[in-house]
Scaffold this motif. Structure first.
Motif, PDB file in Angstrom:
ATOM      1  N   SER A   8      12.615   7.168 -10.737  1.00 52.84           N
ATOM      2  CA  SER A   8      13.808   7.216  -9.902  1.00 52.84           C
ATOM      3  C   SER A   8      13.458   7.691  -8.491  1.00 52.84           C
ATOM      4  O   SER A   8      13.888   7.088  -7.495  1.00 52.84           O
ATOM      5  CB  SER A   8      14.839   8.153 -10.532  1.00 52.84           C
ATOM      6  N   ASN A   9      12.660   8.738  -8.404  1.00 48.22           N
ATOM      7  CA  ASN A   9      12.224   9.254  -7.104  1.00 48.22           C
ATOM      8  C   ASN A   9      11.395   8.221  -6.350  1.00 48.22           C
ATOM      9  O   ASN A   9      11.555   8.045  -5.134  1.00 48.22           O
ATOM     10  CB  ASN A   9      11.433  10.542  -7.276  1.00 48.22           C
ATOM     11  N   LEU A  10      10.508   7.540  -7.054  1.00 51.84           N
ATOM     12  CA  LEU A  10       9.679   6.498  -6.435  1.00 51.84           C
ATOM     13  C   LEU A  10      10.553   5.393  -5.850  1.00 51.84           C
ATOM     14  O   LEU A  10      10.403   5.022  -4.689  1.00 51.84           O
ATOM     15  CB  LEU A  10       8.715   5.905  -7.470  1.00 51.84           C
ATOM     16  N   PHE A  11      11.469   4.853  -6.667  1.00 52.64           N
ATOM     17  CA  PHE A  11      12.300   3.739  -6.209  1.00 52.64           C
ATOM     18  C   PHE A  11      13.184   4.140  -5.041  1.00 52.64           C
ATOM     19  O   PHE A  11      13.344   3.377  -4.076  1.00 52.64           O
ATOM     20  CB  PHE A  11      13.139   3.181  -7.355  1.00 52.64           C
ATOM     21  N   ASN A  12      13.753   5.326  -5.099  1.00 50.43           N
ATOM     22  CA  ASN A  12      14.592   5.799  -3.988  1.00 50.43           C
ATOM     23  C   ASN A  12      13.774   5.992  -2.720  1.00 50.43           C
ATOM     24  O   ASN A  12      14.196   5.599  -1.626  1.00 50.43           O
ATOM     25  CB  ASN A  12      15.301   7.102  -4.368  1.00 50.43           C
ATOM     26  N   SER A  13      12.615   6.596  -2.851  1.00 52.75           N
ATOM     27  CA  SER A  13      11.747   6.835  -1.703  1.00 52.75           C
ATOM     28  C   SER A  13      11.323   5.522  -1.046  1.00 52.75           C
ATOM     29  O   SER A  13      11.393   5.359   0.168  1.00 52.75           O
ATOM     30  CB  SER A  13      10.516   7.629  -2.148  1.00 52.75           C
ATOM     31  N   ALA A  30       1.533   6.782  -6.822  1.00 54.84           N
ATOM     32  CA  ALA A  30       0.552   7.819  -7.158  1.00 54.84           C
ATOM     33  C   ALA A  30       1.150   9.212  -6.965  1.00 54.84           C
ATOM     34  O   ALA A  30       0.962  10.104  -7.800  1.00 54.84           O
ATOM     35  CB  ALA A  30      -0.698   7.648  -6.309  1.00 54.84           C
ATOM     36  N   LYS A  31       1.885   9.381  -5.889  1.00 58.20           N
ATOM     37  CA  LYS A  31       2.489  10.684  -5.583  1.00 58.20           C
ATOM     38  C   LYS A  31       3.487  11.113  -6.664  1.00 58.20           C
ATOM     39  O   LYS A  31       3.426  12.234  -7.165  1.00 58.20           O
ATOM     40  CB  LYS A  31       3.194  10.612  -4.230  1.00 58.20           C
ATOM     41  N   TYR A  32       4.404  10.231  -7.007  1.00 55.55           N
ATOM     42  CA  TYR A  32       5.486  10.598  -7.920  1.00 55.55           C
ATOM     43  C   TYR A  32       5.087  10.558  -9.395  1.00 55.55           C
ATOM     44  O   TYR A  32       5.726  11.203 -10.223  1.00 55.55           O
ATOM     45  CB  TYR A  32       6.717   9.722  -7.689  1.00 55.55           C
ATOM     46  N   SER A  33       4.044   9.815  -9.727  1.00 55.55           N
ATOM     47  CA  SER A  33       3.675   9.684 -11.133  1.00 55.55           C
ATOM     48  C   SER A  33       2.478  10.551 -11.536  1.00 55.55           C
ATOM     49  O   SER A  33       2.096  10.554 -12.698  1.00 55.55           O
ATOM     50  CB  SER A  33       3.367   8.223 -11.456  1.00 55.55           C
ATOM     51  N   LYS A  34       1.929  11.282 -10.585  1.00 53.71           N
ATOM     52  CA  LYS A  34       0.731  12.082 -10.855  1.00 53.71           C
ATOM     53  C   LYS A  34       0.887  12.916 -12.126  1.00 53.71           C
ATOM     54  O   LYS A  34       1.859  13.653 -12.273  1.00 53.71           O
ATOM     55  CB  LYS A  34       0.434  12.991  -9.665  1.00 53.71           C
ATOM     56  N   LYS A  58      11.866  12.052 -20.010  1.00 57.25           N
ATOM     57  CA  LYS A  58      12.731  12.554 -18.940  1.00 57.25           C
ATOM     58  C   LYS A  58      11.949  12.752 -17.635  1.00 57.25           C
ATOM     59  O   LYS A  58      12.431  12.401 -16.558  1.00 57.25           O
ATOM     60  CB  LYS A  58      13.381  13.872 -19.371  1.00 57.25           C
ATOM     61  N   GLU A  59      10.737  13.295 -17.730  1.00 56.65           N
ATOM     62  CA  GLU A  59       9.908  13.509 -16.533  1.00 56.65           C
ATOM     63  C   GLU A  59       9.498  12.180 -15.909  1.00 56.65           C
ATOM     64  O   GLU A  59       9.497  12.041 -14.686  1.00 56.65           O
ATOM     65  CB  GLU A  59       8.657  14.304 -16.895  1.00 56.65           C
ATOM     66  N   VAL A  60       9.146  11.212 -16.746  1.00 56.88           N
ATOM     67  CA  VAL A  60       8.708   9.905 -16.253  1.00 56.88           C
ATOM     68  C   VAL A  60       9.883   9.158 -15.629  1.00 56.88           C
ATOM     69  O   VAL A  60       9.754   8.559 -14.560  1.00 56.88           O
ATOM     70  CB  VAL A  60       8.058   9.085 -17.383  1.00 56.88           C
ATOM     71  N   THR A  61      11.028   9.202 -16.275  1.00 55.21           N
ATOM     72  CA  THR A  61      12.225   8.554 -15.743  1.00 55.21           C
ATOM     73  C   THR A  61      12.582   9.118 -14.374  1.00 55.21           C
ATOM     74  O   THR A  61      12.891   8.364 -13.442  1.00 55.21           O
ATOM     75  CB  THR A  61      13.412   8.724 -16.719  1.00 55.21           C
ATOM     76  N   GLN A  62      12.525  10.432 -14.216  1.00 51.46           N
ATOM     77  CA  GLN A  62      12.822  11.057 -12.929  1.00 51.46           C
ATOM     78  C   GLN A  62      11.786  10.656 -11.881  1.00 51.46           C
ATOM     79  O   GLN A  62      12.125  10.393 -10.724  1.00 51.46           O
ATOM     80  CB  GLN A  62      12.874  12.583 -13.060  1.00 51.46           C
ATOM     81  N   ALA A  63      10.527  10.576 -12.276  1.00 55.29           N
ATOM     82  CA  ALA A  63       9.465  10.174 -11.345  1.00 55.29           C
ATOM     83  C   ALA A  63       9.707   8.758 -10.827  1.00 55.29           C
ATOM     84  O   ALA A  63       9.580   8.497  -9.620  1.00 55.29           O
ATOM     85  CB  ALA A  63       8.101  10.266 -12.028  1.00 55.29           C
ATOM     86  N   LEU A  68       0.827  -1.211   0.000  1.00 57.01           N
ATOM     87  CA  LEU A  68       0.000   0.000   0.000  1.00 57.01           C
ATOM     88  C   LEU A  68       0.861   1.261   0.000  1.00 57.01           C
ATOM     89  O   LEU A  68       0.549   2.243  -0.686  1.00 57.01           O
ATOM     90  CB  LEU A  68      -0.950  -0.001   1.191  1.00 57.01           C
ATOM     91  N   TYR A  69       1.962   1.246   0.739  1.00 56.06           N
ATOM     92  CA  TYR A  69       2.869   2.389   0.756  1.00 56.06           C
ATOM     93  C   TYR A  69       3.488   2.598  -0.626  1.00 56.06           C
ATOM     94  O   TYR A  69       3.580   3.724  -1.114  1.00 56.06           O
ATOM     95  CB  TYR A  69       3.965   2.199   1.806  1.00 56.06           C
ATOM     96  N   PHE A  70       3.894   1.511  -1.275  1.00 60.35           N
ATOM     97  CA  PHE A  70       4.446   1.604  -2.625  1.00 60.35           C
ATOM     98  C   PHE A  70       3.430   2.222  -3.582  1.00 60.35           C
ATOM     99  O   PHE A  70       3.770   3.111  -4.374  1.00 60.35           O
ATOM    100  CB  PHE A  70       4.866   0.215  -3.125  1.00 60.35           C
ATOM    101  N   LEU A  71       2.183   1.776  -3.513  1.00 57.52           N
ATOM    102  CA  LEU A  71       1.145   2.325  -4.389  1.00 57.52           C
ATOM    103  C   LEU A  71       0.893   3.803  -4.095  1.00 57.52           C
ATOM    104  O   LEU A  71       0.675   4.603  -5.020  1.00 57.52           O
ATOM    105  CB  LEU A  71      -0.152   1.522  -4.258  1.00 57.52           C
ATOM    106  N   LYS A  72       0.943   4.173  -2.827  1.00 60.66           N
ATOM    107  CA  LYS A  72       0.783   5.581  -2.443  1.00 60.66           C
ATOM    108  C   LYS A  72       1.913   6.422  -3.028  1.00 60.66           C
ATOM    109  O   LYS A  72       1.682   7.501  -3.580  1.00 60.66           O
ATOM    110  CB  LYS A  72       0.762   5.699  -0.918  1.00 60.66           C
ATOM    111  N   GLN A  73       3.136   5.929  -2.909  1.00 63.30           N
ATOM    112  CA  GLN A  73       4.289   6.649  -3.452  1.00 63.30           C
ATOM    113  C   GLN A  73       4.233   6.686  -4.985  1.00 63.30           C
ATOM    114  O   GLN A  73       4.581   7.695  -5.594  1.00 63.30           O
ATOM    115  CB  GLN A  73       5.593   6.016  -2.988  1.00 63.30           C
TER     116      GLN A  73
END
Length: 97
Positions: free
Chosen positions: A76-81, A39-43, A69-74, A32-37
């Motif tokens: 990356s942020n998701l996986f790191n978070s 949604a947050k990063y890919s909005k 580029k925007e999707v790749t960064q999103a 659930l936390y992964f799905l929340k993150q």
């Protein structure tokens, strides 16, 4: 190895797994936390059509709504978070994916 260029308005199957098949989701709370993150990063950057989360890997079927580029960064942020939160929960360090 030639990398595929991701294009806006195209559909993709995205998947990832833990290093050496390591567990990346120990329980439903992690999922659930992964799905929340996600949604947050890919909005507004992607549309998600399907997903499957298993203990050691996941699959997503997505369409890009933004440039690569925007999707790749999103992602990356998701996986790191997620990796930081998961590592903190189980008191470990290092890469998860």
């Amino acid at each position: 190895m030639k990398l595929e260029v991701l294009e806006k308005d195209c559909y993709y199957h995205i998947y990832n797994r833990g290093i050496n098949g390591t567990t990346i989701f120990e329980n439903d709370t992690n999922k659930l936390y992964f799905l929340k993150q996600l949604a947050k990063y890919s909005k507004d950057k992607i549309s998600i059509f399907a997903y499957c989360l298993m203990n050691n890997h996941f699959h997503l079927v997505i369409r890009l709504n933004s440039e690569e580029k925007e999707v790749t960064q999103a992602f990356s942020n998701l996986f790191n978070s997620y990796a930081k939160a998961f590592n903190k929960q189980i008191n470990r360090t290092g890469s998860l994916f």
